[in-house]
Enzyme design. Structure first.
Site, PDB file in Angstrom:
ATOM      1  N   TYR A 163      58.248  75.604  46.017  1.00 49.07           N
ATOM      2  CA  TYR A 163      58.365  75.684  44.560  1.00 49.07           C
ATOM      3  C   TYR A 163      59.799  75.461  44.076  1.00 49.07           C
ATOM      4  CZ  TYR A 163      58.258  77.415  39.795  1.00 49.07           C
ATOM      5  OH  TYR A 163      58.400  77.516  38.430  1.00 49.07           O
ATOM      6  N   LYS A 167      61.563  72.155  41.950  1.00 44.02           N
ATOM      7  CA  LYS A 167      62.244  72.242  40.653  1.00 44.02           C
ATOM      8  C   LYS A 167      63.680  71.728  40.741  1.00 44.02           C
ATOM      9  CE  LYS A 167      58.833  73.939  38.262  1.00 44.02           C
ATOM     10  NZ  LYS A 167      58.174  73.158  37.190  1.00 44.02           N
TER      11      LYS A 167
END
Length: 245
Positions: A163, A167
């Site tokens: 994750y 990003k």
């Protein structure tokens, strides 16, 4: 009437964005993978006084779905004024760097990174027809390499091999895209809504969806003097809201 497409808009922050932008007088395309569920959400919104909203099927990991959505927007509005790349997944936790599977990492990147690129590239043609095009890529403070290198940062111990890294990659793409479009009236920014209580994190965050959506809108619906190629975070406690990369 200006138009906005919000991916992943049938719940949580995306849904609140839909509500607030509708109240501001924009025509909102509520992006959803499941059109039936999206239509149910729009019906409920209409019953509660929210107007100028249409559910549109878009799966950011499916190029045919993205193109079909683009064709609908083009046919109905001829242009797109605002694109908010909000759809995202966290992946299974924990995500240790040493043993998180490549399959897991690829799955998260497919939505959070490659999906954003696919949607953005497909809709650029319509965005270029707008007088004030805006692209907001919804990111996370967990994508900040500077903060992750600071042991005093409150989320320093929360490292995610899928994750957070997705990003970070999204932030890098935002900078590259903003630079490419700098001579056009585009404003392209990465916006972190902060640690918000949503379905995404089992409602563990301290922030509200109302605050998160307001913050995103503040840094999306800007005038010609607004910044581009910037990283804003609702968790930054100064008036600029600017986060280190």
């Amino acid at each position: 009437m200006d138009s906005v497409l919000i991916t992943g808009a049938n719940r949580s922050i995306g849904l609140e964005l839909t509500k607030q932008l509708s109240k501001k007088g924009l025509f909102v395309y509520l992006g959803t993978r499941d059109l039936e569920k999206g239509n149910e959400v729009v019906k409920e919104l209409n019953e509660n006084g929210f107007q100028n909203i249409k559910a549109i099927q878009i799966d950011v990991t499916n190029s045919d779905s993205i193109l079909a959505a683009k064709n609908i927007v083009e046919k109905e509005h001829g242009k797109l004024d605002i694109l908010i790349n909000n759809a995202g997944i966290s992946g299974e936790l924990p995500q240790n760097a040493s043993n998180t599977s490549i399959t897991q990492i690829k799955k998260v990147f497919e939505t959070n990174f490659f999906g954003v690129i696919s949607v953005t590239q497909t809709f650029l043609e319509l965005l270029k027809k707008s007088e004030k095009p805006r692209i907001s890529n919804i990111t996370s403070g967990l994508g900040s390499l500077t903060l992750h290198s600071d042991p005093t940062w409150k989320y320093y111990d929360f490292k995610t091999a899928a994750y957070g890294t997705s990003k970070t990659a999204l932030n890098a793409y935002t900078v590259t895209l903003a630079y490419e479009l700098k001579d056009l009236p585009f404003k392209v920014n990465a916006i972190d809504p902060g640690y918000t209580a949503t379905d995404f994190n089992h409602h563990n965050g301290p922030g509200t969806v109302e605050s998160a959506a307001s913050f995103i809108i503040k840094h999306t619906v800007t005038d010609e003097n607004g910044p581009s190629g910037q990283f804003f975070s609702n968790d930054i406690e100064d008036e600029t809201g600017i986060s280190p990369w």
